[in-house]
Enzyme design. Structure first.
Site, PDB file in Angstrom:
ATOM      1  N   ASP A 110      -6.521  -2.406   0.966  1.00 31.41           N
ATOM      2  CA  ASP A 110      -6.180  -3.396  -0.051  1.00 31.41           C
ATOM      3  C   ASP A 110      -5.141  -2.910  -1.056  1.00 31.41           C
ATOM      4  O   ASP A 110      -4.463  -3.691  -1.669  1.00 31.41           O
ATOM      5  CB  ASP A 110      -7.441  -3.880  -0.781  1.00 31.41           C
ATOM      6  CG  ASP A 110      -8.366  -2.747  -1.153  1.00 31.41           C
ATOM      7  OD1 ASP A 110      -7.866  -1.619  -1.296  1.00 31.41           O
ATOM      8  OD2 ASP A 110      -9.578  -2.986  -1.301  1.00 31.41           O
ATOM      9  N   ASP A 113      -2.299   1.900   0.729  1.00 37.33           N
ATOM     10  CA  ASP A 113      -2.868   1.662   2.058  1.00 37.33           C
ATOM     11  C   ASP A 113      -1.815   1.144   3.038  1.00 37.33           C
ATOM     12  O   ASP A 113      -2.031   1.151   4.247  1.00 37.33           O
ATOM     13  CB  ASP A 113      -4.000   0.627   1.990  1.00 37.33           C
ATOM     14  CG  ASP A 113      -5.220   1.174   1.287  1.00 37.33           C
ATOM     15  OD1 ASP A 113      -5.387   2.412   1.293  1.00 37.33           O
ATOM     16  OD2 ASP A 113      -5.999   0.387   0.730  1.00 37.33           O
ATOM     17  N   ASP A 137     -13.169  -0.203   4.983  1.00 42.41           N
ATOM     18  CA  ASP A 137     -13.516   0.202   3.618  1.00 42.41           C
ATOM     19  C   ASP A 137     -14.974  -0.109   3.401  1.00 42.41           C
ATOM     20  O   ASP A 137     -15.541  -0.938   4.112  1.00 42.41           O
ATOM     21  CB  ASP A 137     -12.776  -0.685   2.614  1.00 42.41           C
ATOM     22  CG  ASP A 137     -11.354  -0.232   2.419  1.00 42.41           C
ATOM     23  OD1 ASP A 137     -11.052   0.897   2.777  1.00 42.41           O
ATOM     24  OD2 ASP A 137     -10.578  -1.037   1.881  1.00 42.41           O
TER      25      ASP A 137
END
Ligand code: ATP
Length: 907
Positions: A638, A642, A337
Site C-alpha cells: 500500500d 512498496d 500484508d
C-alpha cells in the site's frame, strides 16, 4: 481596506513568484479554514470539474483498419477475390460480408472492452484530503477547485497544480511532467518569475507523485488548466487488450496461416493433376481456406476476458492490466500484508504498560466508552500512564470523528486507537493539543517505523516519539515511574511486558520523550537519550472471511505468506490464529533477512511463512527470492516504498482503501475492500476465466479441423465437395456467435479451487485436449463425408446431400458445446441450467438451421435443399456417437486429475 479591484482569476498566473500570503489573498481563501462549502460549490460551477479532457486513444478509423490486419483475414479476402474473379458473385459477396461482419464485431467488442476497462480504472478514483469550512474532509479529486487547501503526504498523487504552503521533507517525482525521475524537494518560498516549470520547487503539479514527507498546498489550477493538461500529454486511459493467451493465439494463427496456405496449394495442385478444372480447384482451395480459419476466435477471446474482468470487479477486484486475469490462475504463492488485509485494521488499545504496571482497558471499537483498570480497580491517571497517553495524543496525525452517528477514523486506525484510549481515561485531544502546540514533526514512515513531534509545553520544548519497540527501547536512557519520577530503565521488564502483549497477537507501540528538547530537524535529534514512557498494546482482529480464504488457498495448492512490518511475536500469533502458520513455525525478522545472501534467502523463503519487521525495500528481495523457484507470486502493498515489489511481483495487488496512489499505479490489481479474501476470490475468478477461454478454443477448433479434412478428403477421393465455401462460412459464423460465445458466460466450476495452479509455461491445449479436438474433428469428417456420400447416392441430389452434411457439423457442434461446458466433469454431473445462454444459443441455432434447410430464399442463397426425416435420424446418431465418445474419454481421464491434486496435497 484597499479598493483596487482584484484581477480576474487566471490559471496561468505566475503563482510561484508570489509569497503564500499573496496567493491565498489572490484566491480569496483563509489558509487555515479553507474555502467554505458554498464557495467551493460556486467555484465548481464556474471552473468545472478537476479532470482532463480525455485525449482520444487510437483513432476509430485506425482501430477499424487494424481489424483487417490479421493473417487469417488476408486469406479470407484473397479467397473472396478468387471467388469474384471466377464470377462466383454470391460466394464472393458472402465472403466479403463475413470479413466485414467480423471486423465490425471485433471493432465493437474491442471498443466495449477498452471502455469497460477504462471505466474500471476510473473507479479507483483518487481521493484527496482537503481543508474546507474549517474542517478536514476527504473527497474525490475531481471536486477540487482553485483556492482549495489540500493536504499532501507520501504516496499521494498530486491532485491539481498547487502552490506549496507548508512542507516537511516533501518530495515529488515529476517524471510524468518533466521527464526527470529523481525526486524534487519542495519548499514554500517565492521564486523568480522566470523560473522554469521543472525548477518551480514551490509548486506541486497535477499527476506527479509525492514520494516523501508531508505538506499543504493551495490549489491554483485544475483540470485542463494544469501544466499536465496544458501540454496535453495525458496518455489515453485505454490499455492494451493483449494478454499472453491472445498473443499465443496470434502465434497459433500465423502457424495456421502457413498450414492452410500449403494445404490450399496442395489441393489445387493435386486436383489439377487429377484432371479437375482449375475453377473447381480454386473454389475447393477457397473452401479449405475459409473452413480452416476460426473466424470467431479473436472476438470470443476478448469477450471472455472482458466478461471475466467485469465479474472480478463485482467481487471487488479491479484488474488494471488485462494479462493479470490469466496470471491469477497460475498464482502459486500469495504474500500478504497483515494489517488491514488479513486483519480488520480496527485497532483498540487493550493493555497499557506504564510506570512498571499493567493497565487493562475495556471496550471495543472506536466508541470512547470503557475504563482503565489495574487489578480490577480504576487506574489513577498520573505519572507515566498520563504521559504515555498524552504522547499518544500529541504524536498523532489522525482524528476520531463521528460519521452518520457512528464513531469513525480519519487517518490511521493505529493512531485513532490512541485517541480513543486517552478519551476513556478522561483526556480530550482538543484541549491537550491546544495546550501543547506542535512546532515540528518527523512523519511516520514504514522504513523508520517511528514518528516524532516537537511541542511547546509551558514554554519548554518537548519531543514525543512513538513507534516499534525495537526502534525505541535501545534509544532510551531512563524511564518514567508511576509517579512521574525519572527512574533507571528496566529493559528486561519492558521486554517481558511487550512479549506478553505480542504473544496475545496485540500490536505494540512504544512511547518516549525528550524534555527539554530544542529541535527536531531529523532522525539524529531522536537518536538517543530518550525517556521511556510506556507501551500500548492494541488488538486488531483477523478478518472473518480472510481465515476461510487462507484455507481455500491451501486447498487450491497456493501458499500464503505473511509479510508484515509488525513485531515477530504479534505476526506469528495472528498467523497461527488464521492457519497461515502452525505451532512449529517461526517468524523470520527483517534484520536476519537483510543479512542473508540472495542464495540463502532463496532457500529460506521455502520454509518460512511469516516475515516480520520487514521494511518495504526488503519486499522486493523477497519477491525475487520466491520467484527464483519458478513460483508465480502475488504480493500486496500500500505504501510508496512498496511500488518496486508490486511491479516485480507477477501480480502486484494494491489496497483500494488505504493504498497510496503510487502503489495503485504500480499494481496489476486493486482490491476495493482491502480484504485478503478478495485476492482469493480473484484467483478463483481468474481460473474460471481461463477455463472458459480454453473451453471455447477446444470447442471451436474441431469444426475447423473437420471442415478442412472434409475438403481435403473430397479432393483426394475425387468426389464433389460435401460443403461449399459459403456453407462453411455459414457454419463458422453462426455457431461461433450463437453457440461458442455462450461459453464465456459459463459459471466458475465448483472445483476450480480444488485443483493445483496451472503451471505457467504449460501450453494452452494439453495432450488430452488436443486428442479430444482430433477425435471430434474426425467424427465430423466421418459423419459429414459418410452421410454426404450416402444421401448423394440415394437421391442424386447434391444440394440435399450437402444440407445433410452441414447439419452433421452443426449437430456435432451442439452436442460438443454441452460437453465443453466442463473439461473434466462428465455432462451428467453438471447443473443443466446453470448457463441459460447455452440453451438460448442452441434454440436460436436450431431455428436458423431449419430456415437454412427449408426456407426457399435461404435455400437459393446457400444451395441447400429440404432434408428428409430419415437423414435427421442419422445425423442424430452421429451426434450421439460424438457425445458418448467424448464423455467416455473424460471419465477415463479422471484418475489422472486426482493424482496431480494428491501431489499438491503432499507438497
Ligand atoms: P503490515 O505491513 O502488515 O501492514 P504494519 O501495519 O504493522 O503491518 P507498518 O505500517 O510498516 O506495518 O508498521 C510497522 C511498525 O511501525 C508497526 O508495527 C508499529 O510498531 C510502527 N507503527 C505503525 N504505525 C505507526 C504510527 N502511526 N506511528 C508510529 N509507529 C507506527
Amino acid at each position: 481596506m484597499s479598493e483596487t479591484p482584484k484581477p480576474p482569476y487566471d490559471p496561468s498566473h505566475p503563482w510561484h513568484a508570489h509569497e503564500v500570503a499573496a496567493v491565498t489573498d489572490h484566491l480569496e481563501v483563509d489558509p487555515e479554514l479553507g474555502l467554505s462549502h458554498e464557495e467551493a460549490g460556486r467555484r465548481l460551477d464556474t471552473h468545472g470539474h478537476n479532470r482532463l479532457t480525455q485525449q482520444a486513444g487510437r483513432s476509430p478509423i485506425k482501430r477499424l483498419l487494424l481489424q483487417f490486419h490479421q493473417p487469417l483475414i488476408y486469406i479470407l479476402m484473397a479467397s473472396g477475390l478468387a471467388a469474384a474473379a471466377l464470377g462466383e458473385w454470391v460466394d464472393a459477396s458472402v465472403i466479403f460480408g463475413v470479413v466485414l461482419l467480423n471486423a465490425a464485431v471485433g471493432f465493437i467488442q474491442e471498443g466495449r472492452a477498452e471502455q469497460a476497462l477504462a471505466a474500471l480504472a476510473r473507479t479507483v478514483a483518487s481521493e484527496v484530503s482537503v481543508q474546507r469550512g474549517g474542517g478536514r474532509h476527504r473527497l474525490n479529486a475531481e471536486h477540487l477547485v482553485p483556492g482549495d487547501v489540500v493536504h499532501l503526504s507520501a504516496g499521494d498523487r498530486v491532485p491539481a497544480d498547487v502552490r506549496v504552503m507548508h512542507a516537511v521533507g516533501l518530495q515529488a517525482t515529476e517524471a510524468s511532467l518533466t521527464g526527470e525521475s529523481a525526486a524534487v524537494a519542495k519548499h514554500n518560498t517565492a521564486l523568480p518569475e522566470e523560473t522554469r516549470v521543472a525548477e518551480r520547487a514551490n509548486m506541486a503539479f497535477a499527476g506527479t507523485l509525492v514520494v516523501a514527507g508531508q505538506g499543504k498546498g493551495l490549489v491554483v489550477a485544475t483540470g485542463d488548466h494544469t501544466e499536465t493538461g496544458r501540454i496535453a500529454r495525458l496518455l489515453s486511459a485505454t490499455q492494451s487488450l493483449e494478454t499472453p493467451l491472445t498473443r499465443a493465439m496470434g502465434k497459433f494463427s500465423n502457424l495456421l496461416l502457413v498450414v492452410i496456405l500449403s494445404l490450399a496449394l496442395l489441393t489445387f495442385v493435386i486436383g489439377l493433376a487429377r484432371g479437375e478444372t482449375p475453377v473447381d480447384m480454386l473454389m475447393a482451395a477457397v473452401a479449405l481456406a475459409v473452413g480452416a480459419i476460426p473466424e470467431g476466435l479473436p472476438a470470443a477471446l476478448t469477450v471472455t476476458l472482458a466478461i471475466g474482468v467485469a465479474r472480478m470487479a463485482k467481487r471487488r477486484a479491479i484488474i488494471r492490466r488485462l494479462p493479470a486475469v490469466e496470471t491469477l490462475g497460475s498464482t502459486t504463492v500469495i504474500c500478504s500484508d497483515k494489517t488491514g488485509t488479513l486483519t480488520e485494521n480496527q485497532m483498540t488499545v487493550e493493555v497499557i504498560y506504564a510506570g512498571g504496571g499493567v493497565i487493562e482497558v475495556s471496550g471495543r471499537g472506536y466508541a470512547p466508552n470503557g475504563q482503565l483498570t489495574v487489578d480490577g480497580q480504576p487506574a489513577a491517571l498520573g505519572g507515566a500512564l498520563r504521559e504515555c497517553l498524552v504522547a499518544g495524543l500529541l504524536c498523532n496525525d489522525s482524528a476520531l470523528i463521528k460519521r452518520e452517528g457512528e464513531w469513525d477514523v480519519d487517518g490511521d486506525p493505529t493512531e485513532v486507537a490512541l485517541i480513543v484510549v486517552a478519551r476513556k481515561a478522561g483526556l480530550d485531544e482538543g484541549s491537550v493539543q491546544a495546550l501543547c502546540p506542535r512546532e515540528a514533526e518527523l512523519p511516520f514512515d514504514a522504513a523508520r517505523q517511528t514518528m516524532a513531534t516537537l511541542h511547546r509545553i509551558e514554554g519548554q520544548g518537548v519531543v514525543f516519539v512513538k513507534g516499534a519497540l525495537e526502534r525505541i527501547i535501545p534509544r532510551c536512557a531512563r524511564m518514567l515511574d508511576a509517579d512521574g519520577q525519572v527512574a533507571p530503565l528496566d529493559a528486561a521488564a519492558i521486554d517481558a511486558a511487550a512479549h506478553a502483549m505480542a504473544g496475545r497477537g496485540l500490536r505494540v507501540l512504544a512511547f518516549a520523550r525528550i524534555a527539554p528538547a530544542h529541535q527536531l530537524d531529523g532522525d539524529d535529534d531522536v537518536a538517543g537519550d530518550l525517556t521511556f514512557l510506556g507501551l500500548q498494546g492494541m488488538i486488531d482482529p483477523p478478518r472473518g472471511r480472510a481465515t476461510a480464504a487462507v484455507k481455500a488457498c491451501h486447498r487450491a495448492g497456493i501458499e500464503v505468506k505473511m509479510i508484515t512490518g509488525d513485531h515477530a511475536a504479534t505476526a506469528l500469533a495472528i498467523a497461527r490464529q488464521m492457519g497461515i502458520a502452525d505451532e512449529s513455525d517461526v517468524a523470520l525478522a527483517g534484520r536476519e533477512l537483510a543479512r542473508q545472501s540472495d542464495e540463502q534467502l532463496a532457500a529460506t523463503v521455502r520454509q518460512v511463512r511469516v516475515f516480520a519487521r520487514v521494511e518495504p525495500a526488503e519486499k522486493l528481495r523477497l519477491v525475487k527470492a520466491i520467484q527464483a523457484h519458478g513460483d508465480v507470486v502475488a504480493m500486496t502493498g500500500d505504501g510508496v516504498n512498496d511500488a518496486p515489489a508490486l511491479k516485480a511481483a507477477d501480480i502486484g495487488v494494491a489496497m483500494g482503501g488505504v493504498g497510496t496512489d503510487v502503489a495503485k499505479e504500480a499494481a496489476d490489481m486493486v482490491l476495493t475492500d482491502d480484504n485478503f479474501a478478495t485476492i482469493e476470490a480473484a484467483v478463483e475468478a481468474g481460473r474460471g476465466v481461463y477455463d472458459n477461454l480454453v473451453k471455447f478454443i477446444t470447442w471451436t477448433l474441431p469444426t475447423n479441423f473437420g471442415e478442412g479434412l472434409v475438403i481435403l478428403a473430397a479432393i483426394f477421393a475425387g468426389a464433389t465437395l460435401p460443403i461449399t465455401p459459403l456453407q462453411i462460412l455459414w457454419i463458422n459464423m453462426t455457431t461461433a456467435v450463437l453457440l461458442g460465445m455462450s461459453l464465456a458466460f459459463e459459471p466458475i466450476e465448483s472445483d476450480v479451487m480444488h485443483r493445483p495452479p496451472r503451471p505457467p509455461g504449460r501450453p494452452i491445449l494439453d495432450r488430452v485436449l488436443m486428442g479430444r479436438i482430433v477425435l471430434v474433428g474426425i467424427i465430423m469428417l466421418a459423419g459429414a463425408f459418410g452421410l454426404f456420400v450416402r444421401w448423394f447416392d440415394l437421391t442424386g441430389d447434391v444440394a440435399l446431400a450437402r444440407s445433410v452434411s452441414v447439419n452433421v457439423f452443426v449437430a456435432v457442434e451442439i452436442v460438443f458445446l454441452f460437453a465443453c461446458r466442463s473439461q473434466r466433469r462428465p455432462l451428467w454431473r453438471l447443473a443443466p441450467f446453470s448457463n441459460p445462454w447455452v440453451w438460448g444459443g442452441v434454440a436460436l441455432q436450431v431455428l436458423l438451421q431449419a430456415a437454412f434447410t427449408y426456407w426457399p430464399p435461404m435455400q437459393s442463397v446457400f444451395g441447400t435443399a429440404a432434408v428428409p426425416l430419415g437423414a435427421w435420424r442419422e445425423i442424430a446418431v452421429v451426434a450421439l456417437i460424438a457425445l458418448i465418445l467424448v464423455e467416455a474419454e473424460k471419465v477415463i481421464r479422471r484418475p489422472h486429475d486426482s493424482v496431480s491434486l494428491a501431489r499438491v496435497a503432499e507438497k
